[in-house]
Design an enzyme around this catalytic site. Structure first.
Site: not given
Length: 346
Positions: A67, A153
Protein backbone atom coordinates in the site's frame (compact mmCIF):
# COMPACT_ATOMS: atom_id res chain seq x y z
CA UNK A 1 -22.83 -5.01 25.76
CA UNK A 2 -21.73 -2.46 28.33
CA UNK A 3 -18.41 -1.06 29.46
CA UNK A 4 -18.09 1.23 32.48
CA UNK A 5 -21.86 1.54 32.57
CA UNK A 6 -22.19 2.73 28.96
CA UNK A 7 -23.22 0.79 25.90
CA UNK A 8 -20.27 -0.07 23.67
CA UNK A 9 -20.89 1.21 20.12
CA UNK A 10 -20.98 -1.54 17.49
CA UNK A 11 -17.76 -0.31 15.87
CA UNK A 12 -15.94 -0.86 19.17
CA UNK A 13 -17.32 -4.28 20.08
CA UNK A 14 -14.57 -6.88 20.20
CA UNK A 15 -14.14 -10.50 19.25
CA UNK A 16 -11.21 -12.86 19.83
CA UNK A 17 -9.37 -14.53 16.95
CA UNK A 18 -9.40 -18.30 17.32
CA UNK A 19 -7.57 -19.33 20.47
CA UNK A 20 -4.93 -16.58 20.26
CA UNK A 21 -6.21 -14.04 22.75
CA UNK A 22 -5.86 -11.39 20.02
CA UNK A 23 -8.94 -9.19 19.96
CA UNK A 24 -10.28 -7.23 17.02
CA UNK A 25 -13.04 -4.68 16.91
CA UNK A 26 -16.01 -5.49 14.72
CA UNK A 27 -15.11 -2.48 12.59
CA UNK A 28 -11.50 -2.40 11.40
CA UNK A 29 -9.68 0.38 9.56
CA UNK A 30 -8.03 -0.60 6.30
CA UNK A 31 -5.05 1.68 5.77
CA UNK A 32 -4.56 1.32 2.00
CA UNK A 33 -6.43 4.56 1.18
CA UNK A 34 -4.23 6.46 3.64
CA UNK A 35 -1.38 5.91 1.18
CA UNK A 36 -3.07 7.56 -1.78
CA UNK A 37 -5.15 4.74 -3.24
CA UNK A 38 -6.17 6.03 -6.69
CA UNK A 39 -5.73 9.68 -5.71
CA UNK A 40 -3.46 11.64 -3.37
CA UNK A 41 -4.06 11.79 0.37
CA UNK A 42 -2.09 14.26 2.46
CA UNK A 43 -0.38 13.38 5.71
CA UNK A 44 -2.73 15.50 7.82
CA UNK A 45 -5.80 13.93 6.22
CA UNK A 46 -4.43 10.42 6.81
CA UNK A 47 -3.65 11.23 10.44
CA UNK A 48 -7.15 12.64 10.94
CA UNK A 49 -8.67 9.41 9.63
CA UNK A 50 -6.75 7.32 12.16
CA UNK A 51 -7.63 9.78 14.93
CA UNK A 52 -11.31 9.52 13.99
CA UNK A 53 -11.13 5.72 14.03
CA UNK A 54 -9.60 5.75 17.48
CA UNK A 55 -12.26 8.19 18.71
CA UNK A 56 -14.98 5.88 17.33
CA UNK A 57 -13.57 2.96 19.32
CA UNK A 58 -11.93 1.19 16.38
CA UNK A 59 -8.88 -0.70 17.63
CA UNK A 60 -7.98 -2.98 14.71
CA UNK A 61 -5.82 -1.50 11.96
CA UNK A 62 -4.65 -3.33 8.81
CA UNK A 63 -1.85 -2.34 6.45
CA UNK A 64 0.71 -3.86 4.05
CA UNK A 65 4.00 -2.99 2.30
CA UNK A 66 2.15 -2.98 -1.03
CA UNK A 67 0.00 0.00 0.00
CA UNK A 68 1.72 3.11 -1.29
CA UNK A 69 5.14 1.42 -1.38
CA UNK A 70 5.34 1.39 2.42
CA UNK A 71 3.68 4.78 2.95
CA UNK A 72 0.62 3.20 4.55
CA UNK A 73 2.77 1.46 7.15
CA UNK A 74 4.76 4.61 7.89
CA UNK A 75 1.64 6.76 8.27
CA UNK A 76 -0.20 4.21 10.36
CA UNK A 77 2.76 3.68 12.65
CA UNK A 78 3.17 7.43 13.17
CA UNK A 79 -0.53 7.88 13.90
CA UNK A 80 -0.58 5.05 16.45
CA UNK A 81 2.63 6.13 18.18
CA UNK A 82 1.96 6.92 21.81
CA UNK A 83 -1.30 5.00 21.89
CA UNK A 84 -1.21 2.03 24.28
CA UNK A 85 -0.14 -1.15 22.52
CA UNK A 86 -2.36 -3.26 24.76
CA UNK A 87 -5.41 -1.42 23.45
CA UNK A 88 -4.88 -1.82 19.70
CA UNK A 89 -4.35 -4.61 17.17
CA UNK A 90 -2.20 -4.17 14.07
CA UNK A 91 -1.88 -6.49 11.10
CA UNK A 92 0.45 -6.32 8.12
CA UNK A 93 1.27 -8.67 5.28
CA UNK A 94 4.18 -10.54 3.71
CA UNK A 95 4.91 -11.67 0.17
CA UNK A 96 6.08 -8.47 -1.50
CA UNK A 97 9.48 -6.93 -0.79
CA UNK A 98 10.16 -3.30 -1.70
CA UNK A 99 13.35 -2.76 -3.71
CA UNK A 100 14.62 0.84 -4.17
CA UNK A 101 14.75 2.12 -7.75
CA UNK A 102 17.43 4.52 -8.96
CA UNK A 103 16.31 8.04 -9.83
CA UNK A 104 14.72 9.57 -11.73
CA UNK A 105 11.51 8.10 -10.32
CA UNK A 106 8.19 7.98 -12.17
CA UNK A 107 5.81 10.61 -10.85
CA UNK A 108 3.33 8.06 -9.55
CA UNK A 109 2.66 4.39 -8.85
CA UNK A 110 -0.82 4.43 -10.37
CA UNK A 111 -0.08 1.31 -12.42
CA UNK A 112 -0.38 -0.39 -9.04
CA UNK A 113 -3.17 1.90 -7.84
CA UNK A 114 -1.31 4.44 -5.69
CA UNK A 115 -0.78 8.15 -6.23
CA UNK A 116 2.74 8.22 -4.77
CA UNK A 117 6.16 8.55 -6.44
CA UNK A 118 7.37 5.18 -7.73
CA UNK A 119 10.54 5.11 -5.64
CA UNK A 120 10.53 1.30 -5.26
CA UNK A 121 9.52 -1.80 -7.13
CA UNK A 122 7.59 -4.69 -5.59
CA UNK A 123 9.30 -8.07 -5.68
CA UNK A 124 7.25 -11.18 -5.00
CA UNK A 125 8.95 -13.33 -2.37
CA UNK A 126 7.24 -16.13 -0.45
CA UNK A 127 10.47 -17.84 0.59
CA UNK A 128 11.13 -18.30 4.29
CA UNK A 129 13.90 -15.69 4.13
CA UNK A 130 11.65 -13.32 2.21
CA UNK A 131 8.88 -13.64 4.80
CA UNK A 132 11.28 -12.86 7.63
CA UNK A 133 12.80 -9.90 5.79
CA UNK A 134 9.38 -8.55 4.80
CA UNK A 135 8.18 -8.57 8.38
CA UNK A 136 11.39 -6.96 9.65
CA UNK A 137 11.06 -4.18 7.05
CA UNK A 138 7.41 -3.65 8.00
CA UNK A 139 8.24 -3.38 11.68
CA UNK A 140 10.83 -0.77 10.83
CA UNK A 141 8.34 1.29 8.83
CA UNK A 142 5.66 0.92 11.51
CA UNK A 143 8.07 1.77 14.30
CA UNK A 144 7.02 -1.36 16.22
CA UNK A 145 8.87 -4.33 17.66
CA UNK A 146 6.05 -6.74 16.82
CA UNK A 147 2.66 -6.91 15.13
CA UNK A 148 -0.36 -8.84 16.28
CA UNK A 149 -1.29 -10.46 12.96
CA UNK A 150 0.74 -11.33 9.86
CA UNK A 151 -1.01 -12.40 6.65
CA UNK A 152 0.32 -13.94 3.45
CA UNK A 153 -0.67 -11.32 0.89
CA UNK A 154 -2.23 -12.45 -2.40
CA UNK A 155 -0.27 -15.69 -2.87
CA UNK A 156 -2.56 -16.73 -5.77
CA UNK A 157 0.28 -17.44 -8.24
CA UNK A 158 2.76 -18.67 -5.63
CA UNK A 159 1.03 -21.68 -4.10
CA UNK A 160 4.13 -23.87 -3.92
CA UNK A 161 6.22 -21.35 -2.02
CA UNK A 162 3.28 -20.19 0.07
CA UNK A 163 2.46 -23.69 1.32
CA UNK A 164 6.03 -24.97 1.40
CA UNK A 165 7.94 -22.02 2.87
CA UNK A 166 5.93 -18.90 3.70
CA UNK A 167 3.23 -20.37 5.90
CA UNK A 168 5.66 -22.59 7.88
CA UNK A 169 7.86 -19.51 8.43
CA UNK A 170 4.88 -17.55 9.74
CA UNK A 171 4.21 -20.43 12.12
CA UNK A 172 7.81 -20.18 13.34
CA UNK A 173 7.46 -16.43 13.83
CA UNK A 174 4.30 -17.08 15.83
CA UNK A 175 6.11 -19.63 17.99
CA UNK A 176 8.90 -17.09 18.56
CA UNK A 177 6.38 -14.45 19.66
CA UNK A 178 7.16 -11.98 16.87
CA UNK A 179 3.51 -12.23 15.85
CA UNK A 180 0.52 -13.52 17.79
CA UNK A 181 -1.73 -14.67 14.95
CA UNK A 182 -1.11 -15.79 11.37
CA UNK A 183 -3.21 -16.22 8.28
CA UNK A 184 -3.66 -15.22 4.65
CA UNK A 185 -5.45 -12.40 2.87
CA UNK A 186 -6.87 -12.87 -0.62
CA UNK A 187 -9.64 -11.89 -3.03
CA UNK A 188 -10.58 -15.54 -3.61
CA UNK A 189 -11.93 -18.30 -1.39
CA UNK A 190 -10.52 -21.53 -2.84
CA UNK A 191 -6.92 -21.07 -1.72
CA UNK A 192 -7.96 -19.61 1.62
CA UNK A 193 -10.00 -22.77 2.20
CA UNK A 194 -6.98 -24.91 1.26
CA UNK A 195 -4.75 -23.02 3.70
CA UNK A 196 -7.17 -23.77 6.54
CA UNK A 197 -8.01 -27.34 5.59
CA UNK A 198 -4.90 -28.76 3.93
CA UNK A 199 -1.77 -26.94 5.12
CA UNK A 200 -1.29 -28.86 8.36
CA UNK A 201 -0.70 -25.54 10.12
CA UNK A 202 -3.28 -23.85 12.32
CA UNK A 203 -4.41 -20.58 10.80
CA UNK A 204 -5.81 -18.18 13.36
CA UNK A 205 -7.51 -15.88 10.86
CA UNK A 206 -8.05 -15.30 7.16
CA UNK A 207 -8.87 -12.03 5.43
CA UNK A 208 -11.38 -12.59 2.63
CA UNK A 209 -11.91 -9.55 0.40
CA UNK A 210 -15.02 -9.09 -1.71
CA UNK A 211 -16.31 -12.65 -1.54
CA UNK A 212 -18.85 -12.31 1.25
CA UNK A 213 -21.03 -9.33 0.47
CA UNK A 214 -24.62 -8.51 -0.42
CA UNK A 215 -23.66 -9.16 -4.05
CA UNK A 216 -21.30 -12.14 -3.69
CA UNK A 217 -21.62 -14.97 -1.16
CA UNK A 218 -18.97 -17.27 -2.64
CA UNK A 219 -17.35 -17.65 0.80
CA UNK A 220 -20.49 -19.33 2.10
CA UNK A 221 -19.97 -22.42 -0.07
CA UNK A 222 -16.77 -23.70 1.55
CA UNK A 223 -14.60 -21.10 3.24
CA UNK A 224 -16.92 -20.01 6.03
CA UNK A 225 -18.09 -23.53 6.99
CA UNK A 226 -14.51 -24.84 6.99
CA UNK A 227 -13.31 -21.84 9.02
CA UNK A 228 -16.09 -22.31 11.57
CA UNK A 229 -15.35 -26.03 11.87
CA UNK A 230 -11.59 -25.44 12.37
CA UNK A 231 -11.92 -22.47 14.71
CA UNK A 232 -10.36 -20.02 12.24
CA UNK A 233 -11.70 -16.49 12.44
CA UNK A 234 -12.61 -14.60 9.28
CA UNK A 235 -12.11 -10.90 8.62
CA UNK A 236 -14.21 -9.63 5.73
CA UNK A 237 -12.76 -6.96 3.47
CA UNK A 238 -14.33 -5.33 0.44
CA UNK A 239 -17.83 -5.24 1.91
CA UNK A 240 -18.69 -2.53 -0.65
CA UNK A 241 -17.19 -4.58 -3.53
CA UNK A 242 -14.76 -1.69 -4.23
CA UNK A 243 -17.51 0.92 -4.39
CA UNK A 244 -20.66 -0.44 -6.01
CA UNK A 245 -22.40 -1.12 -2.69
CA UNK A 246 -21.34 2.21 -1.24
CA UNK A 247 -22.85 4.27 -4.05
CA UNK A 248 -24.49 2.32 -6.89
CA UNK A 249 -24.59 4.55 -9.95
CA UNK A 250 -23.41 4.43 -13.57
CA UNK A 251 -19.61 4.28 -13.54
CA UNK A 252 -19.40 2.72 -10.07
CA UNK A 253 -16.71 0.08 -9.65
CA UNK A 254 -17.07 -3.59 -8.80
CA UNK A 255 -13.90 -5.56 -8.09
CA UNK A 256 -11.91 -2.46 -9.12
CA UNK A 257 -13.37 -2.23 -12.63
CA UNK A 258 -16.55 -0.68 -14.03
CA UNK A 259 -19.56 -2.60 -12.73
CA UNK A 260 -21.39 -4.71 -15.34
CA UNK A 261 -24.90 -3.47 -16.05
CA UNK A 262 -26.71 -6.48 -14.46
CA UNK A 263 -24.78 -6.01 -11.20
CA UNK A 264 -25.47 -2.29 -11.22
CA UNK A 265 -29.20 -2.97 -11.59
CA UNK A 266 -29.05 -5.47 -8.74
CA UNK A 267 -27.20 -3.01 -6.50
CA UNK A 268 -29.71 -0.28 -7.29
CA UNK A 269 -32.56 -2.62 -6.35
CA UNK A 270 -30.77 -3.48 -3.10
CA UNK A 271 -30.50 0.23 -2.39
CA UNK A 272 -34.20 0.81 -3.10
CA UNK A 273 -35.34 -2.01 -0.82
CA UNK A 274 -33.00 -0.89 1.96
CA UNK A 275 -34.26 2.68 1.74
CA UNK A 276 -37.88 1.49 1.85
CA UNK A 277 -37.01 0.06 5.29
CA UNK A 278 -35.21 3.22 6.40
CA UNK A 279 -31.73 1.67 6.06
CA UNK A 280 -28.83 3.05 4.02
CA UNK A 281 -27.38 0.44 1.70
CA UNK A 282 -23.97 1.06 3.29
CA UNK A 283 -25.32 -0.03 6.68
CA UNK A 284 -26.75 -3.26 5.30
CA UNK A 285 -23.51 -3.97 3.43
CA UNK A 286 -21.33 -3.51 6.51
CA UNK A 287 -23.56 -5.46 8.88
CA UNK A 288 -24.52 -8.35 6.59
CA UNK A 289 -21.32 -10.42 7.09
CA UNK A 290 -21.94 -10.72 10.84
CA UNK A 291 -24.78 -13.12 10.15
CA UNK A 292 -22.16 -15.88 9.95
CA UNK A 293 -20.55 -16.96 13.24
CA UNK A 294 -17.07 -17.30 11.72
CA UNK A 295 -16.90 -13.58 10.93
CA UNK A 296 -15.06 -11.54 13.55
CA UNK A 297 -14.51 -8.17 11.88
CA UNK A 298 -15.32 -6.14 8.78
CA UNK A 299 -12.45 -4.14 7.33
CA UNK A 300 -13.27 -0.76 5.78
CA UNK A 301 -10.78 1.33 3.86
CA UNK A 302 -11.16 5.05 4.54
CA UNK A 303 -9.21 8.07 3.35
CA UNK A 304 -10.72 10.73 5.63
CA UNK A 305 -12.15 11.30 9.07
CA UNK A 306 -15.58 11.78 7.52
CA UNK A 307 -15.49 8.37 5.85
CA UNK A 308 -14.45 6.76 9.14
CA UNK A 309 -17.26 8.42 11.06
CA UNK A 310 -19.73 7.37 8.38
CA UNK A 311 -18.62 3.73 8.62
CA UNK A 312 -19.00 3.79 12.41
CA UNK A 313 -22.48 5.27 12.06
CA UNK A 314 -23.46 2.65 9.49
CA UNK A 315 -22.32 -0.12 11.85
CA UNK A 316 -24.66 1.30 14.50
CA UNK A 317 -27.65 1.91 12.24
CA UNK A 318 -30.68 -0.18 13.29
CA UNK A 319 -31.73 -2.82 10.76
CA UNK A 320 -35.13 -4.50 11.08
CA UNK A 321 -35.41 -8.22 10.48
CA UNK A 322 -38.05 -7.42 7.88
CA UNK A 323 -35.36 -6.00 5.60
CA UNK A 324 -33.46 -9.28 5.42
CA UNK A 325 -36.74 -11.15 4.85
CA UNK A 326 -37.61 -8.80 2.00
CA UNK A 327 -34.21 -9.25 0.37
CA UNK A 328 -34.69 -13.01 0.49
CA UNK A 329 -38.25 -12.74 -0.83
CA UNK A 330 -37.03 -10.75 -3.85
CA UNK A 331 -34.16 -13.23 -4.40
CA UNK A 332 -31.66 -10.47 -3.72
CA UNK A 333 -30.23 -12.82 -1.09
CA UNK A 334 -30.32 -16.64 -1.26
CA UNK A 335 -32.98 -18.32 0.94
CA UNK A 336 -30.53 -19.96 3.33
CA UNK A 337 -27.96 -17.20 3.75
CA UNK A 338 -27.46 -16.33 7.44
CA UNK A 339 -28.28 -12.77 8.44
CA UNK A 340 -27.53 -10.76 11.57
CA UNK A 341 -30.06 -10.60 14.40
CA UNK A 342 -32.40 -7.63 14.31
CA UNK A 343 -30.80 -4.46 15.55
CA UNK A 344 -33.44 -2.16 16.95
CA UNK A 345 -33.20 1.60 17.30
CA UNK A 346 -31.73 2.70 20.65
Amino acid sequence: MEKNGAEVPPAARTRTLGTTGVTVTELALGAAPLAGLYRPVGAAQARAAVDAAWAAGVRYYDTAPHYGLGLSERRLGAALAGRPAARRTVSTKVGRLLRPLPPPHPADDLDHGFAVPATHERVWDFTAAGVRRSLADSLDRLGLDRVDIAYLHDPDDHAGAAFGEALPELARLRAEGTVSAIGAGMNQTAMLTRFIRDSGITLDVVLCAGRYTLLDQDALRELLPVAAARGTSVVIGGAFNSGLLADPRPGATYNYTAAPEPLLRRALRLKDVCEEHGVPLRAAALQFPFGHPAVSSVLVGARSAGEVRDAAAMMAHPIPGALWERLRAEALLPPGVPVPPERAAP
